[in-house]
Design a protein around this motif. Structure first.
Motif, mmCIF file in Angstrom:
data_model
loop_
_atom_site.group_PDB
_atom_site.id
_atom_site.type_symbol
_atom_site.label_atom_id
_atom_site.label_comp_id
_atom_site.label_asym_id
_atom_site.label_seq_id
_atom_site.Cartn_x
_atom_site.Cartn_y
_atom_site.Cartn_z
ATOM 1 N N MET A 12 0.852 -1.198 0.000
ATOM 2 C CA MET A 12 0.000 0.000 0.000
ATOM 3 C C MET A 12 0.880 1.238 0.000
ATOM 4 S SD MET A 12 -1.289 -0.837 3.775
ATOM 5 C CE MET A 12 -0.729 -2.513 3.458
ATOM 6 N N GLY A 13 0.353 2.300 -0.612
ATOM 7 C CA GLY A 13 1.141 3.500 -0.819
ATOM 8 C C GLY A 13 1.394 4.314 0.426
ATOM 9 N N SER A 14 0.593 4.095 1.454
ATOM 10 C CA SER A 14 0.735 4.875 2.682
ATOM 11 C C SER A 14 0.155 4.085 3.843
ATOM 12 C CB SER A 14 -0.027 6.194 2.552
ATOM 13 O OG SER A 14 -0.115 6.851 3.805
ATOM 14 N N LYS A 15 0.672 4.376 5.040
ATOM 15 C CA LYS A 15 0.090 3.751 6.231
ATOM 16 C C LYS A 15 -1.389 4.125 6.365
ATOM 17 C CE LYS A 15 0.844 3.016 11.130
ATOM 18 N NZ LYS A 15 1.495 3.495 12.357
ATOM 19 N N SER A 16 -1.770 5.269 5.779
ATOM 20 C CA SER A 16 -3.173 5.692 5.870
ATOM 21 C C SER A 16 -4.108 4.746 5.105
ATOM 22 C CB SER A 16 -3.341 7.131 5.378
ATOM 23 O OG SER A 16 -2.975 7.246 4.010
ATOM 24 N N ASP A 17 -3.562 3.903 4.240
ATOM 25 C CA ASP A 17 -4.369 2.909 3.519
ATOM 26 C C ASP A 17 -4.632 1.652 4.354
ATOM 27 O OD1 ASP A 17 -4.251 4.544 1.209
ATOM 28 O OD2 ASP A 17 -2.336 3.638 0.633
ATOM 29 N N TRP A 18 -3.901 1.521 5.457
ATOM 30 C CA TRP A 18 -3.927 0.272 6.224
ATOM 31 C C TRP A 18 -5.293 -0.018 6.833
ATOM 32 C CZ3 TRP A 18 -2.485 -4.314 6.456
ATOM 33 C CH2 TRP A 18 -2.414 -5.068 7.623
ATOM 34 N N HIS A 43 5.578 6.503 -6.004
ATOM 35 C CA HIS A 43 6.187 7.813 -6.234
ATOM 36 C C HIS A 43 7.240 8.183 -5.192
ATOM 37 C CE1 HIS A 43 1.908 8.168 -7.807
ATOM 38 N NE2 HIS A 43 2.673 8.132 -8.875
ATOM 39 N N ARG A 44 6.991 7.765 -3.937
ATOM 40 C CA ARG A 44 7.860 8.228 -2.851
ATOM 41 C C ARG A 44 8.994 7.248 -2.543
ATOM 42 N NH1 ARG A 44 2.921 10.734 0.787
ATOM 43 N NH2 ARG A 44 1.999 8.716 0.344
ATOM 44 N N THR A 45 8.805 5.967 -2.908
ATOM 45 C CA THR A 45 9.904 4.987 -2.737
ATOM 46 C C THR A 45 9.985 4.119 -4.002
ATOM 47 O OG1 THR A 45 8.472 3.299 -1.703
ATOM 48 C CG2 THR A 45 9.540 4.874 -0.220
ATOM 49 N N ALA A 67 -2.539 -1.430 -3.180
ATOM 50 C CA ALA A 67 -3.574 -0.421 -2.920
ATOM 51 C C ALA A 67 -2.955 0.961 -2.886
ATOM 52 C CB ALA A 67 -4.242 -0.699 -1.572
ATOM 53 N N ALA A 68 -3.661 1.919 -3.479
ATOM 54 C CA ALA A 68 -3.206 3.309 -3.391
ATOM 55 C C ALA A 68 -4.396 4.225 -3.662
ATOM 56 C CB ALA A 68 -2.077 3.576 -4.391
ATOM 57 N N GLY A 69 -4.202 5.497 -3.286
ATOM 58 C CA GLY A 69 -5.277 6.473 -3.472
ATOM 59 C C GLY A 69 -4.804 7.661 -4.291
ATOM 60 N N GLY A 70 -5.738 8.385 -4.871
ATOM 61 C CA GLY A 70 -5.409 9.571 -5.672
ATOM 62 C C GLY A 70 -4.752 9.175 -6.983
ATOM 63 N N GLY A 93 -11.762 8.216 -0.941
ATOM 64 C CA GLY A 93 -11.335 9.483 -0.372
ATOM 65 C C GLY A 93 -10.563 10.309 -1.386
ATOM 66 N N TRP A 94 -9.750 11.225 -0.918
ATOM 67 C CA TRP A 94 -8.956 12.095 -1.772
ATOM 68 C C TRP A 94 -9.854 12.999 -2.613
ATOM 69 C CZ3 TRP A 94 -5.517 11.298 1.392
ATOM 70 C CH2 TRP A 94 -5.204 10.010 1.810
ATOM 71 N N ALA A 95 -9.312 13.722 -3.538
ATOM 72 C CA ALA A 95 -10.029 14.820 -4.195
ATOM 73 C C ALA A 95 -11.323 14.363 -4.870
ATOM 74 C CB ALA A 95 -9.119 15.499 -5.210
HETATM 75 C C1 RP5 Z 1 -1.284 7.497 -1.982
HETATM 76 O O1 RP5 Z 1 -1.629 8.745 -1.525
HETATM 77 C C2 RP5 Z 1 -1.459 6.565 -0.825
HETATM 78 O O2 RP5 Z 1 -1.737 5.288 -1.301
HETATM 79 C C3 RP5 Z 1 -2.587 7.150 -0.070
HETATM 80 O O3 RP5 Z 1 -3.835 6.529 -0.422
HETATM 81 C C4 RP5 Z 1 -2.600 8.608 -0.508
HETATM 82 C C5 RP5 Z 1 -2.267 9.588 0.576
HETATM 83 O O4 RP5 Z 1 -1.158 9.189 1.302
HETATM 84 P P1 RP5 Z 1 -0.759 9.942 2.664
HETATM 85 O O5 RP5 Z 1 -0.687 11.389 2.344
HETATM 86 O O6 RP5 Z 1 -1.864 9.621 3.642
HETATM 87 O O7 RP5 Z 1 0.549 9.340 3.066
HETATM 88 O O8 RP5 Z 1 0.023 7.440 -2.443
#
Ligand code: RP5
Length: 165
Positions: A12-18, A43-45, A67-70, A93-95
């Motif tokens: 997953m792209g971020s811990k916020s996806d967990w 993008h970040r790693t 999994a990722a968002g945005g 979520g996201w925009a």
């Molecule tokens: C994506 O950007 C991640 O998968 C996540 O869903 C979203 C926001 O990430 P954070 O800003 O919460 O780290 O890359």
């Protein structure tokens, strides 16, 4: 069930996806499928993501869930580095409330497939079930467990009582 290494990698792209992606891990646990979960970002790693995917296969991983968002490019990047099945889960979520994640995940160029699931929790659960289904091609005991789970679900639906009826 082969004991040691994970058969499924949940990325997953971020811990916020967990919060959402725990549902994939729980589904795999319900079927006794060994798995591991990691935060890795397209993008970040980017270098670490590519390295992880390249080495996962030699450790026994057979299916990736990403999994990722945005601007949700993780599943596509994972698929670019492996010919193993990659299941994409767009985060809500996201925009654009997950529509951005869905389109970023599903609109892969011809030749690099990602099997894209529904946005959010339903997709996270179904990614786990689909991973089990893929593994069941070589592990017949998983097919039996899937059939039993379908039967239990059908029985639960048929037993639903409606208030006032
Ligand atoms: C994506 O950007 C991640 O998968 C996540 O869903 C979203 C926001 O990430 P954070 O800003 O919460 O780290 O890359």
């Amino acid at each position: 069930m082969p004991a040691p290494g994970p058969l499924v990698a949940i990325l997953m792209g971020s811990k916020s996806d967990w919060e959402t992606m725990q549902a994939t891990g729980q589904t795999l646990r319900d079927f006794g499928v060994p798995h591991e979960s990691r935060v890795l970002s397209a993008h970040r790693t980017p270098a670490e993501t590519a390295e992880y995917v390249r080495t996962a296969e030699s450790r026994g991983v057979q299916v990736f869930v990403a999994a990722a968002g945005g601007a949700a490019h993780l599943a596509g990047v994972v698929a670019a580095h492996t010919v193993l099945p990659v299941l994409g889960v767009p985060m809500k979520g996201w925009a654009l409330d997950g529509l951005d994640s869905l389109l970023s995940t599903v609109q892969m160029p011809r030749g690099i497939p990602v099997g894209t699931l529904a946005i959010g929790k339903a997709g996270a659960v179904n990614a786990g079930l689909l991973a089990v289904s893929i593994l069941s091609l070589s592990l017949p005991e998983l097919r039996e467990k899937l059939q039993a789970q379908r039967k239990r679900e059908a029985e639960r639906i048929l037993a639903e009582k409606l208030d006032g009826e």
